[in-house]
Design a protein around this motif. Sequence first.
Motif, mmCIF file in Angstrom:
data_model
loop_
_atom_site.group_PDB
_atom_site.id
_atom_site.type_symbol
_atom_site.label_atom_id
_atom_site.label_comp_id
_atom_site.label_asym_id
_atom_site.label_seq_id
_atom_site.Cartn_x
_atom_site.Cartn_y
_atom_site.Cartn_z
ATOM 1 N N SER A 19 3.955 -2.411 8.759
ATOM 2 C CA SER A 19 4.688 -3.062 7.670
ATOM 3 C C SER A 19 6.088 -3.467 8.108
ATOM 4 N N GLY A 20 6.604 -4.496 7.441
ATOM 5 C CA GLY A 20 7.965 -4.939 7.708
ATOM 6 C C GLY A 20 8.986 -4.013 7.083
ATOM 7 N N LYS A 21 8.606 -3.359 5.978
ATOM 8 C CA LYS A 21 9.494 -2.427 5.277
ATOM 9 C C LYS A 21 8.690 -1.226 4.808
ATOM 10 N N ALA A 22 9.327 -0.077 4.827
ATOM 11 C CA ALA A 22 8.736 1.143 4.272
ATOM 12 C C ALA A 22 9.814 1.813 3.444
ATOM 13 N N VAL B 54 0.866 -1.171 0.000
ATOM 14 C CA VAL B 54 0.000 0.000 0.000
ATOM 15 C C VAL B 54 0.909 1.228 0.000
ATOM 16 N N ALA B 55 0.427 2.338 -0.549
ATOM 17 C CA ALA B 55 1.199 3.574 -0.605
ATOM 18 C C ALA B 55 0.605 4.625 0.318
ATOM 19 N N ALA B 56 1.459 5.522 0.802
ATOM 20 C CA ALA B 56 1.025 6.645 1.632
ATOM 21 C C ALA B 56 1.476 7.942 0.967
ATOM 22 N N HIS C 112 6.144 8.871 -3.316
ATOM 23 C CA HIS C 112 5.208 8.235 -2.402
ATOM 24 C C HIS C 112 5.974 7.303 -1.473
ATOM 25 N N VAL C 113 5.310 6.869 -0.416
ATOM 26 C CA VAL C 113 5.868 5.892 0.516
ATOM 27 C C VAL C 113 5.236 4.548 0.187
ATOM 28 N N PHE D 115 -3.400 4.748 10.518
ATOM 29 C CA PHE D 115 -2.199 4.050 10.980
ATOM 30 C C PHE D 115 -1.058 5.055 11.119
ATOM 31 N N PRO D 116 -0.091 4.769 11.999
ATOM 32 C CA PRO D 116 1.029 5.683 12.203
ATOM 33 C C PRO D 116 2.124 5.491 11.150
ATOM 34 N N LEU D 117 2.765 6.589 10.808
ATOM 35 C CA LEU D 117 3.905 6.585 9.886
ATOM 36 C C LEU D 117 4.915 7.580 10.440
#
Length: 159
Positions: free
Chosen positions: A69-72, A45-47, A108-109, A126-128
Amino acid sequence: MLKKLIVLAALLVPACFANAHEYNAGDIHIAHPWSQELPPNAPTVAAYFVIHNNGQTADRLLSVASPISGKAELHEHVKQGDLMKMQQVPSVDIPAGGDLTFAPMAYHVMLLELKDRSLLSDGKHFPLTLHFEKSGDVTVDVAVQKKAPDGMPEHAHAQ
């Protein structure tokens, strides 16, 4: 008197919600972090958000992280010939006094190795955490929505 207080409260409530999705870290201002609702079986998914640098020196977004997520990773879309290609970037520069829009078809993230898909449906959050070179870390609350929020681009071009 009570009637005046009720009217005043009614006028202030929308202002409180309007600022609820804005965050600051040093000279950096982050506006309305959001993500589209996760389609069934989607592996990532993208943020998205808008960063404004209020400072007189450039800053750099070094990395991002989220407990869902395990990776961002930081990504961008680039045009190669007639095709658009998504690629990971090590960091993103935010110019002094400038804006940088993270949007579909632009920076994007990408959130990979999703751990908690329950937070990726419309209306959830959700937190980022964004890690800046000069302004430090800031954790934002990403709003999950069915479509891009009003006033936000459905897509943008990487600068």
